[in-house]
Design a protein around this motif. Sequence first.
Motif, short mmCIF file in Angstrom:
data_model
loop_
_atom_site.label_atom_id
_atom_site.label_comp_id
_atom_site.label_asym_id
_atom_site.label_seq_id
_atom_site.Cartn_x
_atom_site.Cartn_y
_atom_site.Cartn_z
N MET A 279 0.85 -1.19 0.00
CA MET A 279 0.00 0.00 0.00
C MET A 279 0.89 1.24 0.00
SD MET A 279 -3.02 0.91 2.68
CE MET A 279 -3.82 -0.66 2.29
N ARG A 280 0.62 2.16 -0.94
CA ARG A 280 1.46 3.34 -1.09
C ARG A 280 0.71 4.63 -0.79
NH1 ARG A 280 6.26 2.28 -3.60
NH2 ARG A 280 6.48 0.19 -4.50
N THR A 281 1.47 5.65 -0.44
CA THR A 281 0.90 6.97 -0.20
C THR A 281 0.71 7.65 -1.55
OG1 THR A 281 3.11 7.95 0.02
CG2 THR A 281 2.06 7.13 2.02
N VAL A 282 0.11 8.84 -1.54
CA VAL A 282 -0.14 9.57 -2.78
C VAL A 282 1.15 9.86 -3.53
CG1 VAL A 282 -0.94 11.77 -3.72
CG2 VAL A 282 -2.29 10.60 -1.98
N ASP A 283 2.24 10.12 -2.80
CA ASP A 283 3.51 10.43 -3.46
C ASP A 283 4.34 9.19 -3.79
OD1 ASP A 283 4.42 9.65 -1.00
OD2 ASP A 283 5.22 11.60 -0.41
N GLY A 284 3.76 8.00 -3.61
CA GLY A 284 4.43 6.78 -4.04
C GLY A 284 5.21 6.03 -2.99
N ARG A 285 5.29 6.58 -1.77
CA ARG A 285 6.02 5.89 -0.71
C ARG A 285 5.21 4.71 -0.18
NH1 ARG A 285 6.01 8.55 3.55
NH2 ARG A 285 4.69 10.32 2.93
N VAL A 286 5.91 3.66 0.25
CA VAL A 286 5.23 2.49 0.83
C VAL A 286 4.82 2.82 2.26
CG1 VAL A 286 5.47 0.08 1.51
CG2 VAL A 286 6.57 0.89 -0.59
N ALA A 287 3.53 2.61 2.55
CA ALA A 287 3.02 2.91 3.89
C ALA A 287 3.33 1.76 4.84
CB ALA A 287 1.51 3.14 3.83
N GLY A 288 3.87 2.09 6.00
CA GLY A 288 4.17 1.07 7.00
C GLY A 288 2.90 0.65 7.73
N ARG A 289 3.07 -0.19 8.75
CA ARG A 289 1.91 -0.70 9.48
C ARG A 289 1.12 0.43 10.12
NH1 ARG A 289 3.21 -5.04 14.00
NH2 ARG A 289 4.04 -6.07 12.12
N ARG A 290 1.82 1.38 10.70
CA ARG A 290 1.13 2.50 11.35
C ARG A 290 0.41 3.36 10.31
NH1 ARG A 290 4.04 6.73 15.56
NH2 ARG A 290 2.17 7.92 16.10
N GLY A 291 1.05 3.56 9.18
CA GLY A 291 0.44 4.36 8.12
C GLY A 291 -0.80 3.68 7.57
N GLN A 292 -0.73 2.37 7.43
CA GLN A 292 -1.89 1.62 6.93
C GLN A 292 -3.05 1.71 7.91
OE1 GLN A 292 -1.02 -2.38 5.53
NE2 GLN A 292 1.06 -1.76 4.95
N ALA A 293 -2.73 1.68 9.21
CA ALA A 293 -3.78 1.77 10.22
C ALA A 293 -4.44 3.16 10.18
CB ALA A 293 -3.19 1.52 11.61
N THR A 294 -3.62 4.19 9.98
CA THR A 294 -4.15 5.56 9.89
C THR A 294 -5.04 5.70 8.66
OG1 THR A 294 -2.21 6.50 11.00
CG2 THR A 294 -3.53 7.99 9.64
N ARG A 295 -4.58 5.14 7.57
CA ARG A 295 -5.34 5.20 6.32
C ARG A 295 -6.70 4.53 6.48
NH1 ARG A 295 -6.11 2.47 1.43
NH2 ARG A 295 -5.79 3.73 -0.45
N GLN A 296 -6.70 3.36 7.12
CA GLN A 296 -7.94 2.63 7.32
C GLN A 296 -8.88 3.39 8.27
OE1 GLN A 296 -8.95 -0.19 5.64
NE2 GLN A 296 -10.89 0.42 6.59
N LYS A 297 -8.31 4.03 9.25
CA LYS A 297 -9.13 4.80 10.19
C LYS A 297 -9.80 5.96 9.47
CE LYS A 297 -9.14 6.88 14.78
NZ LYS A 297 -8.35 7.20 15.99
N LEU A 298 -9.09 6.58 8.56
CA LEU A 298 -9.66 7.68 7.78
C LEU A 298 -10.83 7.17 6.93
CD1 LEU A 298 -6.35 9.44 6.68
CD2 LEU A 298 -8.18 10.52 8.01
N LEU A 299 -10.66 6.00 6.34
CA LEU A 299 -11.73 5.42 5.53
C LEU A 299 -12.94 5.06 6.40
CD1 LEU A 299 -9.74 3.05 3.11
CD2 LEU A 299 -10.97 5.14 2.50
N ASP A 300 -12.68 4.51 7.57
CA ASP A 300 -13.77 4.15 8.49
C ASP A 300 -14.54 5.38 8.92
OD1 ASP A 300 -12.99 1.51 8.31
OD2 ASP A 300 -11.87 1.52 10.20
N CYS A 301 -13.83 6.45 9.24
CA CYS A 301 -14.48 7.68 9.66
C CYS A 301 -15.28 8.30 8.53
CB CYS A 301 -13.44 8.68 10.18
SG CYS A 301 -12.71 8.22 11.76
N LEU A 302 -14.74 8.25 7.32
CA LEU A 302 -15.46 8.76 6.16
C LEU A 302 -16.75 7.97 5.94
CD1 LEU A 302 -15.82 10.42 3.60
CD2 LEU A 302 -14.25 8.85 2.43
N SER A 303 -16.65 6.67 6.07
CA SER A 303 -17.82 5.82 5.89
C SER A 303 -18.91 6.17 6.90
CB SER A 303 -17.42 4.34 6.04
OG SER A 303 -18.54 3.50 5.85
N GLU A 304 -18.50 6.40 8.14
CA GLU A 304 -19.46 6.77 9.19
C GLU A 304 -20.11 8.12 8.88
OE1 GLU A 304 -17.18 6.79 12.75
OE2 GLU A 304 -16.86 4.61 12.77
#
Length: 211
Positions: free
Chosen positions: A1-26
């Motif tokens: 999973m990569r960020t907008v600028d192409g960097r590979v997201a680590g475990r913490r970054g992936q968790a943050t990304r998923q939290k953003l999606l969950d909040c958006l869904s809510e």
Amino acid sequence: MRTVDGRVAGRRGQATRQKLLDCLSEMLSSSPYRDVKVIDVARRAGTSPATFYQYFPDVEGAVLELAEHLAAESVELTGLVQGRSWTGRAGWQTAQELVDGFMEFWRRNDAILRVVDLGAAEGDKRFSKIRTKVLTAVNSSLADSVAQVQSKGKVDPDVSPAAVAGSLVAMLTAVASHQRGASSFGAKQNELRPALALLVHLGVTGRKPTK
């Protein structure tokens, strides 16, 4: 999973990304799509707009991500029809379980499906493609079921399996999208299920169900 600028997201970054999606869904469950702003999603997720933009170009980009996940999950709709019997009491059970499963899928994903429908209605091909993928999951299986019943001489040979399946899916989609408004046209919610199951059974088999 990569960020907008192409960097590979680590475990913490992936968790943050998923939290953003969950909040958006809510938020989509309680707010009109056009009213949802990046700053509100970020605040709800306990982070900043800058962090949001690391993972998504804008709210629409994040919504498309949710919609893609939804399209992948829609494969479960195929199992409601594929390989199921439409003969005798089993056929009536199949019709009922298809209606139940379809309505539940729509209830569970109502917020994002409303956005997908909106985007598709506005001519956005990205949303139209996702909507088609979701509906094809059950449409193709239904068409195969009609064709199988037809091959046994139980359905008029002039009937188009694809047309019947498409009509039934359109009907299910329309009702599922307006479940809460059933009372406005004189129907109670608990009356929708058997009525839809009857119409589905008639559409596939050409006969009243054996109950």
